[in-house]
Design an enzyme around this catalytic site. Structure first.
Site, mmCIF file in Angstrom:
data_model
loop_
_atom_site.group_PDB
_atom_site.id
_atom_site.type_symbol
_atom_site.label_atom_id
_atom_site.label_comp_id
_atom_site.label_asym_id
_atom_site.label_seq_id
_atom_site.Cartn_x
_atom_site.Cartn_y
_atom_site.Cartn_z
ATOM 1 N N ARG A 1 151.349 -29.885 5.084
ATOM 2 C CA ARG A 1 150.580 -30.003 3.881
ATOM 3 C C ARG A 1 150.792 -28.741 2.706
ATOM 4 O O ARG A 1 150.625 -28.997 1.549
ATOM 5 C CB ARG A 1 149.090 -30.133 4.000
ATOM 6 N N GLU B 1 143.564 -21.410 19.921
ATOM 7 C CA GLU B 1 142.386 -21.289 20.821
ATOM 8 C C GLU B 1 142.805 -21.357 22.355
ATOM 9 O O GLU B 1 142.491 -20.829 23.383
ATOM 10 C CB GLU B 1 141.439 -22.123 20.359
HETATM 11 P P1 AMP Z 1 144.562 -21.626 11.128
HETATM 12 O O1 AMP Z 1 145.989 -21.103 11.774
HETATM 13 O O2 AMP Z 1 143.568 -21.466 12.164
HETATM 14 O O3 AMP Z 1 144.315 -20.878 9.817
HETATM 15 O O4 AMP Z 1 144.739 -23.120 10.567
HETATM 16 C C1 AMP Z 1 145.365 -23.507 9.324
HETATM 17 C C2 AMP Z 1 146.184 -24.622 9.702
HETATM 18 O O5 AMP Z 1 145.650 -25.551 10.373
HETATM 19 C C3 AMP Z 1 146.573 -24.969 8.344
HETATM 20 O O6 AMP Z 1 148.076 -25.473 8.152
HETATM 21 C C4 AMP Z 1 145.710 -26.270 8.250
HETATM 22 O O7 AMP Z 1 146.227 -27.216 7.417
HETATM 23 C C5 AMP Z 1 145.238 -26.758 9.590
HETATM 24 N N1 AMP Z 1 143.785 -26.586 9.769
HETATM 25 C C6 AMP Z 1 142.919 -25.857 10.317
HETATM 26 N N2 AMP Z 1 141.790 -26.432 10.387
HETATM 27 C C7 AMP Z 1 141.753 -27.398 9.520
HETATM 28 C C8 AMP Z 1 140.578 -28.163 9.012
HETATM 29 N N3 AMP Z 1 139.289 -28.071 9.398
HETATM 30 N N4 AMP Z 1 140.858 -29.052 8.186
HETATM 31 C C9 AMP Z 1 142.270 -29.340 7.762
HETATM 32 N N5 AMP Z 1 143.100 -28.670 8.110
HETATM 33 C C10 AMP Z 1 142.992 -27.665 9.054
#
Ligand code: AMP
Length: 179
Positions: free
Chosen positions: A65, A102
Site C-alpha cells: 500500500r 510478534e
Molecule cells: P508495523 O510494522 O507493525 O508498523 O506494521 C505496519 C505495516 O503493517 C504496514 O505496512 C501496514 O500496512 C500493515 N498493518 C499493520 N497493522 C495494520 C492494521 N491494523 N491495518 C492495516 N494495516 C496494518
C-alpha cells in the site's frame, strides 16, 4: 494544516475490518479512501505540499500500500520512486533486512543500486503500527547511504507505540490521521 472538516472526511473513508487478517486485529482498510478521487488527491497533495521545499530525491514506498501513495507522491514532487519489497520480488541484486514480528521474523529488500549515497529520501506507507516495517526500511535506506528526512503515513495507530520506537532510531514520522 488539515482542516477539521477534511480530517473528518479522511476518517470517514477509512474502514475498520475486525478480525482481519487474524482474530483480534482491526484492519484499517484504505480502499474506500482510494475510491474517492478528491480525498485520494487531497491526501497525496497534503504530503506533497509539506515537502515542496524539502528537495526530496526519492520517495521510498513500502510494499504494497506504500506503492499506492508513494508513486503519485513522487510524481507530484518530481522525484524518483523506489520500491521496498518482500523477499524474492525485486529482480536485480538486492540488499535484505530482516526484522522481528510478534511471532517469528520477516524481511524486506531494496535494489542495491536504487539510491545514490547522500540521497534525500521520504519513506511512505499507508499505516504505522508497531514501527517494525518502517524501521527495517529505514535501515535499508541507510545501508545504501540515503538520508531519510521523514516517514509519512495516512494512519498512525498511536496505541502501538511505533512513534517512540522509531524516534530512538532518529526517524521522524508524519501521519495524516492518528487513532
Ligand atoms: P508495523 O510494522 O507493525 O508498523 O506494521 C505496519 C505495516 O503493517 C504496514 O505496512 C501496514 O500496512 C500493515 N498493518 C499493520 N497493522 C495494520 C492494521 N491494523 N491495518 C492495516 N494495516 C496494518
Amino acid at each position: 494544516m488539515l482542516t477539521a472538516e477534511l480530517t473528518a472526511r479522511f476518517k470517514d473513508r477509512i474502514r475498520d475490518v475486525p478480525d482481519f487478517p487474524k482474530p483480534g486485529i482491526v484492519f484499517k482498510d484504505i480502499t474506500p479512501l482510494l475510491q474517492e478521487p478528491d480525498i485520494f488527491r487531497a491526501a497525496v497533495d497534503h504530503i506533497a505540499a509539506r515537502h515542496a521545499d524539502s528537495r526530496i530525491d526519492a520517495v521510498v514506498g513500502i510494499e504494497s500500500r506504500g506503492f499506492i501513495l508513494g508513486a503519485p507522491l513522487a510524481y507530484a514532487l518530481g522525484c524518483g520512486f523506489v520500491p521496498v519489497r518482500k523477499p524474492g520480488k525485486l529482480p536485480a541484486r538486492t540488499v535484505r533486512q530482516t526484522y522481528t514480528l510478534e511471532y517469528g521474523t520477516d524481511a524486506l529488500e531494496i535494489h542495491e543500486d536504487a539510491l545514490a549515497p547522500g540521497s534525500r529520501v521520504l519513506i511512505v506507507d499507508d499505516l504505522l503500527a508497531t514501527g517494525g516495517t518502517v524501521s527495517a526500511t529505514l535501515e535499508l535506506v541507510r545501508r545504501l547511504g540515503g538520508d531519510v528526512l521523514e516517514a509519512a503515513f495516512l494512519v498512525e495507530l498511536s496505541f502501538l507505540g511505533g512513534r517512540a520506537r522509531v524516534a530512538e532510531l532518529g526517524l521522524d514520522i508524519y501521519p495524516i490521521l492518528t487513532y
